[in-house]
Motif scaffolding. Structure first.
Motif, PDB file in Angstrom:
ATOM      1  N   ASP A  93       0.833  -1.187   0.000  1.00 54.54           N
ATOM      2  CA  ASP A  93       0.000   0.000   0.000  1.00 54.54           C
ATOM      3  C   ASP A  93       0.873   1.245   0.000  1.00 54.54           C
ATOM      4  O   ASP A  93       2.010   1.238   0.434  1.00 54.54           O
ATOM      5  N   TYR A  94       0.305   2.310  -0.542  1.00 56.16           N
ATOM      6  CA  TYR A  94       1.025   3.569  -0.677  1.00 56.16           C
ATOM      7  C   TYR A  94       0.045   4.702  -0.446  1.00 56.16           C
ATOM      8  O   TYR A  94      -0.925   4.855  -1.187  1.00 56.16           O
ATOM      9  N   GLY A  95       0.291   5.474   0.598  1.00 54.16           N
ATOM     10  CA  GLY A  95      -0.653   6.515   0.932  1.00 54.16           C
ATOM     11  C   GLY A  95      -1.938   5.915   1.464  1.00 54.16           C
ATOM     12  O   GLY A  95      -1.976   4.795   1.973  1.00 54.16           O
ATOM     13  N   SER A  96      -3.019   6.652   1.331  1.00 50.96           N
ATOM     14  CA  SER A  96      -4.282   6.219   1.923  1.00 50.96           C
ATOM     15  C   SER A  96      -5.256   5.628   0.910  1.00 50.96           C
ATOM     16  O   SER A  96      -6.324   5.172   1.286  1.00 50.96           O
ATOM     17  N   ASN A  97      -4.893   5.641  -0.370  1.00 51.80           N
ATOM     18  CA  ASN A  97      -5.898   5.204  -1.357  1.00 51.80           C
ATOM     19  C   ASN A  97      -5.328   4.379  -2.492  1.00 51.80           C
ATOM     20  O   ASN A  97      -5.952   4.262  -3.529  1.00 51.80           O
ATOM     21  N   LYS A  98      -4.129   3.804  -2.309  1.00 51.56           N
ATOM     22  CA  LYS A  98      -3.558   3.016  -3.396  1.00 51.56           C
ATOM     23  C   LYS A  98      -2.883   1.783  -2.808  1.00 51.56           C
ATOM     24  O   LYS A  98      -2.091   1.881  -1.880  1.00 51.56           O
ATOM     25  N   GLY A  99      -3.215   0.637  -3.342  1.00 47.66           N
ATOM     26  CA  GLY A  99      -2.599  -0.590  -2.879  1.00 47.66           C
ATOM     27  C   GLY A  99      -2.775  -1.701  -3.883  1.00 47.66           C
ATOM     28  O   GLY A  99      -3.544  -1.591  -4.838  1.00 47.66           O
ATOM     29  N   LYS A 139       7.664  -6.090  -9.370  1.00 51.13           N
ATOM     30  CA  LYS A 139       6.743  -6.457 -10.434  1.00 51.13           C
ATOM     31  C   LYS A 139       5.314  -6.347  -9.900  1.00 51.13           C
ATOM     32  O   LYS A 139       5.013  -6.820  -8.797  1.00 51.13           O
ATOM     33  N   ASN A 140       4.448  -5.721 -10.655  1.00 48.86           N
ATOM     34  CA  ASN A 140       3.046  -5.632 -10.277  1.00 48.86           C
ATOM     35  C   ASN A 140       2.363  -6.952 -10.634  1.00 48.86           C
ATOM     36  O   ASN A 140       2.243  -7.302 -11.804  1.00 48.86           O
ATOM     37  N   VAL A 141       1.939  -7.688  -9.615  1.00 53.53           N
ATOM     38  CA  VAL A 141       1.260  -8.960  -9.856  1.00 53.53           C
ATOM     39  C   VAL A 141      -0.191  -8.893  -9.370  1.00 53.53           C
ATOM     40  O   VAL A 141      -0.871  -9.926  -9.273  1.00 53.53           O
ATOM     41  N   GLY A 142      -0.650  -7.668  -9.090  1.00 53.35           N
ATOM     42  CA  GLY A 142      -2.022  -7.481  -8.656  1.00 53.35           C
ATOM     43  C   GLY A 142      -2.885  -6.913  -9.759  1.00 53.35           C
ATOM     44  O   GLY A 142      -2.508  -6.871 -10.935  1.00 53.35           O
ATOM     45  N   THR A 143      -4.045  -6.424  -9.374  1.00 48.64           N
ATOM     46  CA  THR A 143      -5.023  -5.945 -10.351  1.00 48.64           C
ATOM     47  C   THR A 143      -5.129  -4.426 -10.400  1.00 48.64           C
ATOM     48  O   THR A 143      -5.873  -3.896 -11.222  1.00 48.64           O
ATOM     49  N   THR A 144      -4.395  -3.725  -9.532  1.00 50.40           N
ATOM     50  CA  THR A 144      -4.507  -2.271  -9.478  1.00 50.40           C
ATOM     51  C   THR A 144      -3.327  -1.591 -10.162  1.00 50.40           C
ATOM     52  O   THR A 144      -2.238  -2.145 -10.265  1.00 50.40           O
ATOM     53  N   ASP A 145      -3.544  -0.374 -10.631  1.00 50.01           N
ATOM     54  CA  ASP A 145      -2.511   0.433 -11.259  1.00 50.01           C
ATOM     55  C   ASP A 145      -1.723   1.138 -10.158  1.00 50.01           C
ATOM     56  O   ASP A 145      -2.281   1.924  -9.394  1.00 50.01           O
ATOM     57  N   LEU A 146      -0.424   0.863 -10.071  1.00 46.79           N
ATOM     58  CA  LEU A 146       0.421   1.439  -9.017  1.00 46.79           C
ATOM     59  C   LEU A 146       1.263   2.604  -9.532  1.00 46.79           C
ATOM     60  O   LEU A 146       2.321   2.905  -8.975  1.00 46.79           O
ATOM     61  N   SER A 147       0.814   3.266 -10.568  1.00 48.22           N
ATOM     62  CA  SER A 147       1.546   4.405 -11.130  1.00 48.22           C
ATOM     63  C   SER A 147       1.954   5.404 -10.049  1.00 48.22           C
ATOM     64  O   SER A 147       1.139   5.751  -9.183  1.00 48.22           O
ATOM     65  N   TYR A 148       3.201   5.834 -10.110  1.00 52.87           N
ATOM     66  CA  TYR A 148       3.760   6.897  -9.273  1.00 52.87           C
ATOM     67  C   TYR A 148       3.911   6.510  -7.797  1.00 52.87           C
ATOM     68  O   TYR A 148       4.243   7.361  -6.965  1.00 52.87           O
ATOM     69  N   SER A 149       3.684   5.252  -7.454  1.00 52.61           N
ATOM     70  CA  SER A 149       3.939   4.808  -6.084  1.00 52.61           C
ATOM     71  C   SER A 149       5.444   4.660  -5.865  1.00 52.61           C
ATOM     72  O   SER A 149       6.210   4.535  -6.822  1.00 52.61           O
ATOM     73  N   SER A 150       5.859   4.673  -4.620  1.00 54.50           N
ATOM     74  CA  SER A 150       7.252   4.400  -4.255  1.00 54.50           C
ATOM     75  C   SER A 150       7.261   3.229  -3.287  1.00 54.50           C
ATOM     76  O   SER A 150       6.502   3.220  -2.310  1.00 54.50           O
ATOM     77  N   VAL A 151       8.103   2.256  -3.559  1.00 54.12           N
ATOM     78  CA  VAL A 151       8.137   1.059  -2.715  1.00 54.12           C
ATOM     79  C   VAL A 151       8.859   1.348  -1.407  1.00 54.12           C
ATOM     80  O   VAL A 151       8.299   1.259  -0.332  1.00 54.12           O
TER      81      VAL A 151
END
Length: 228
Positions: A93-99, A139-151
Motif C-alpha cells: 500500500d502507498y498513501g491512503s488510497n492506493k494498494g 513487479k506488479n502482480v495485482g489488479t490495481t494500477d500502481l503508477s507513481y507509487s514508491s516502494v
C-alpha cells in the motif's frame, strides 16, 4: 534505525536524520539549521522519517487494505527469510488510497566506493563508512494500477543481523537510482530499484537486506522480510 537524507548536486540541500535526536539540515554554502525531528520506528521503536518519504499507513490506520493480507495464500509470511535472487509476493500500500500486490526480489548487494558519496556533500557524517547498493526489482502482480507509487522500506543488513544506516536521496544519484513507479504500472509491469546502505567501516560488510513495509513492521505486529 537512522537515515541520512539529502538532495543531489542539482538540488542543493542536505539533511541528516539521527534516530531519537535531531534532524540537521544544511545547504551547500555551509549554513546549517537545527530543528527537532519526529521519531517513530518501523522495526525497533524509534527512528526519524524524512518528510519526503512515502506514506505507509499502519494496519487499519487509513481504512484501506491491500489486496492480500500477510500470510494469505501465495504471499510472504511475516519474518520470512529469502536468498538473494528469490522473490517474495507481498501486499503493498502507498498513501491512503492506493494498494495492490507486488513481487519483490532483492537481486544483489553491491559494494561501492566511499568516493561515490562525495557529490552528496555529507562530509564527516559518513567518514569511514562504506556505501553498499541494495538492488531489487518490483513487479506488479495485482489488479490495481500502481503508477507513481514508491516502494521504499528496504534497508541493508549487517552480519550481526542489525540494520545498516540508510541514505535517502532526493534527485538523481546515478550509482543507485530509486525512482517512483512509472505511469501505467499495471499487472505484469516491472521496474528495478536501488537502496543505499552504509557499512560502519571497511571491516564490516552489508550482507543482505530487509523489507519492512506494511504489514511487515511492528505497527502491524509483523516482522521484516529478509534476503541474504
Amino acid at each position: 534505525m537512522s537515515t541520512i537524507s539529502m538532495r543531489g548536486t542539482t538540488l542543493g540541500a542536505v539533511a541528516l536524520a539521527v534516530a531519537g535526536t535531531l534532524a540537521l539540515t544544511g545547504c551547500k554554502n555551509g549554513n546549517e539549521e537545527v530543528a527537532p525531528a519526529p521519531t517513530g520506528s518501523a522495526s525497533g521503536g524509534a527512528s526519524t522519517a524524512p518528510s519526503e518519504a512515502p506514506a505507509s499507513p499502519s494496519a487499519g490506520g487509513s481504512g484501506y487494505s491491500s489486496e492480500a493480507p500477510s500470510g494469505a495464500a501465495g504471499t510472504a509470511k511475516s519474518g520470512q527469510a529469502f536468498k538473494l535472487g528469490e522473490t517474495a509476493t507481498v501486499p503493498f500500500d502507498y498513501g491512503s488510497n492506493k494498494g495492490g500486490t507486488i513481487a519483490l526480489t532483492v537481486t544483489t548487494v553491491e559494494q561501492g566506493n566511499p568516493a561515490d558519496l562525495d557529490s552528496l556533500n555529507l562530509g564527516d557524517k559518513v567518514k569511514g563508512m562504506i556505501p553498499y547498493y541494495v538492488r531489487y526489482t518490483v513487479k506488479n502482480v495485482g489488479t490495481t494500477d500502481l503508477s507513481y507509487s514508491s516502494v521504499g522500506h528496504i534497508k541493508g543488513l549487517l552480519p550481526d543481523g542489525s540494520e545498516a544506516q540508510g541514505v535517502s536521496v532526493i534527485g538523481k544519484f546515478e550509482k543507485c537510482k530509486d525512482d517512483s513507479l512509472p505511469k501505467g504500472f499495471t499487472n505484469g509491469q516491472t521496474q528495478a530499484g536501488c537502496a543505499i546502505a552504509l557499512a560502519p567501516s571497511a571491516q564490516t560488510k552489508v550482507v543482505g537486506a530487509q523489507y519492512w513495509g506494511n504489514p511487515y513492521n511492528n505497527l502491524s505486529n509483523g516482522k521484516p522480510l529478509t534476503w541474504k
